[in-house]
Design an enzyme around this catalytic site. Sequence first.
Site, PDB file in Angstrom:
ATOM      1  CD  GLU A   1      -3.116   0.837   2.173  1.00 44.31           C
ATOM      2  OE1 GLU A   1      -3.579   1.817   2.757  1.00 44.31           O
ATOM      3  OE2 GLU A   1      -3.522  -0.319   2.352  1.00 44.31           O
TER       4      GLU A   1
ATOM      5  CG  ASP B   1      -2.240  -0.899   5.376  1.00 48.62           C
ATOM      6  OD1 ASP B   1      -1.098  -1.317   5.138  1.00 48.62           O
ATOM      7  OD2 ASP B   1      -2.472   0.233   5.856  1.00 48.62           O
TER       8      ASP B   1
ATOM      9  CE1 TYR C   1      -3.497  -2.559   8.936  1.00 52.62           C
ATOM     10  CE2 TYR C   1      -5.506  -3.250  10.061  1.00 52.62           C
ATOM     11  CZ  TYR C   1      -4.876  -2.606   9.012  1.00 52.62           C
ATOM     12  OH  TYR C   1      -5.639  -2.001   8.038  1.00 52.62           O
TER      13      TYR C   1
END
Length: 866
Positions: A9, A109, A335
């Site tokens: 990303e 992501d 994350y």
Amino acid sequence: MSKTLIIAEKPSVAQDIVRALTPVAGKFDKHDDHFENEQYVVSSAVGHLVEIAAPEEFDVKRGKWSFNNLPVIPPHFDLNPIDKNKGRLNALAKLIRRKDVTALINACDAGREGELIFRLIEQYAQPAKGKLNKPISRLWLQSMTPAAIRDGFDKLRSDEQMLPLADAARCRSEADWLVGINGTRAMTAFNSRDGGFFLTTVGRVQTPTLSVVVEREEKIRKHVARDYWELRANFDAQAGQYEGKWFDPAWKKNDDAERRADRMWNAADAEAIAKAVLGQPAVVTEESKPSTTSCGALYDLTTLQREANSRFGFSAKTTLSIAQALYEKHKVLTYPRTDSRFLPEDYLAVAKDTAKMLATEDLPGPLGALSQHAATALKEGYIKPTKKVFDNAKVSDHFAIIPTLQAPKALTEIEAKLYDMVVKRFLGVFFPPAEFLVTTRISKVLDKHHFQTNGKVLVKPGWLAVYGKDVDDDNATLVPVQAGEVVRTESVDVKALQTKPPARYTEATLLSAMEGAGKLIDDDELREAMAEKGLGTPATRAATIEGLISEKYMLREGRELIPTAKAFQLMTLLRGLEVEDLTRPELTGDWESKLAQMEKGKLKREVFMAEIAAMTEKMVAKAKGYDRDTIPGDYATLKTPCPQCGGVVKENYRRFTCLGPNENGEGCGFSIGKIPGGRSFELTEVETFLANKKIGPLEGFRSKAGWPFTAELALVYDEEIQNWKLEFDFGEDAKKAEGDGEPVDFSAQNSLGPCPKCAGHVYEHGANYVCERSVGETVTCDFKTGKVILTQPIDTQQVHKLLADGKTDLLENFVSNKTRRKFKAFLAYDKKEGKVIFEFEPRAAKPGAKAAPAKKAPARKAAAKA
């Protein structure tokens, strides 16, 4: 030899992947836009590179925003490159089409948005005829450490597994487009029927969120303070004094939320009790019970944002950006864009290893104090299987935010604060509960007046030790009273108080309300049950709040979020048009729930989109078919009298109008619009305007073509209509601009610097900075530049720099008129053009190429290109 293309990303993630794969896949060569070795090609997007759009034959340009062209429900969506990222998009498309690239890996992501970014790029790269037919796999990363990345490559997910998430991602994007575009154009068309251009944006998530804030503000404004009284008495015991608060033991909850057991609603009653008990003996009864509290669950993003806002005042956007940096740049957090507060059941070993890292690593600064708590957790065996932490059923695509196995090295102060929060919660959740002794003492006077005293003593700190709490000292305990001891009422204080309206939303409480689809939910279990029915997702809620602020629907005042007049006007319009779908948080929450079902393969994409299209058609039809003159609503009566006749001025949907002396007559004809130049008056502003007959300069006006401008407003008497009317005043008298005006006295100001055109002095004047020779009786110069350019305030320090050095610092908050996106630029004086222009940062030069000169554009026109 065939190769696999990996698309991340962001460029930084692509570099992390290369570093992680090099030990197992061999050295990579670096190229302009990718890395490559014998097995892999690794490149990246820079966030979104393409956006969905209606096909050309269905698109409606701004100049044609009318009901005749609505609704816009295209049979399919085309893709448009985002201009600023077009070079990166073309480079990726070229890599995707390479003949030696035979397979693709989506390394964006892990989540709905990352899935959408990749899918749109891959769709854009498809050839005009035929298909790529290149197999797709998914790299699903929860942590950015090299070991976690290599582990992710060992567990790649198949394309078939990811298709439900891809469907949900596309549906979210297309639903937002349909509701946002049609709603915004329909409401803008409605509000612009009488001329001008009043941009009225609505959205599938932003409008219900705004509705929540407006409803709270309405309750605050309608709240009527009620007087009540409290009694507090000081009692003399053998061991010292203690305080007790009067209460009614027979009181029970009812529909009146402002009533409490300890409130009296009559001053005479309060004074009578105070007089009766003063100096009288009291019989004491006491009950002590053990109590425990446990640490809250691990953080998901919304909980982290809420607590960071409450503790440090961080905005939701700031917290997300810090957490993203700790995940992506420092690799010290997992994350962050997660809605789960649990870990997988096979993560016990990882949790222990994380605690070992925290116990043994030399953590920087104040973080070092956490090492002893990590060591204690390991030594005492606190880290063990428990459903409070490890539960596969409560782990979504992502698990809770916890520290990684990588120790932090160089964190900024705010990064360290957020990391400290996550580490403390990670350790605290394994520690035993904190134990308290809670004592309730009742002092009964004259056998009928009850006073309550509460004491709470920390006996065992448990998880609170991680937060620096220890057992309470003697000062935290109640003054002891012996069995059978009679105490004396030494003094009584009667406090006169008033009920208060509900508190305004802060970002912390609004995030909680969004999470619960408009309901403030403090209970962890209930919040968890509502998690799939919230407004937006953890990853998008911060952007929704920021969007409402940038659209001037809300203001930040300290930590409070305050809706503006524009917000109230939108809610009045939507309620009046009976377009409840756009204002009901529960309905939008239900859509989020359906998207979550789609991610799990339990709902078809076609069913969801048909529902969105039907709602869109209904919304446009309601606005198009409304034929009454005004919108019903709860409108204000102004305190300031009519400037023409002194009568009462009241608002309606579109105007402030004189009603005459008794609020029921026809008035004198005085009336001004509520939204001059597309900007809504705040009530305080219009009161000031009518009283002073001028106000400003104010920002946020828009021309009929949609261009923003700043101006003062003046209330001037018009001899032709024999009444007052509103006019724009752009900061200087027109006669002076033509050179026929009175002299302008700048003697009270310090010069900001020499005029770049004529070497005269530059001063502040109205809404501009002007050369002294460009105003007054004799005009010989025309240099001026605005105090606000494309919503970016230009302060005097920057003007001084512009005049001294020819260029300001890089300013970051210009907003393009065409795309409505923010952009960065310098303001510079162009001698050839004789005016102030935008100068953009030069792009990084390619290896071996000459550095590109900075791009330039006129300061008034550049926004159309931005």
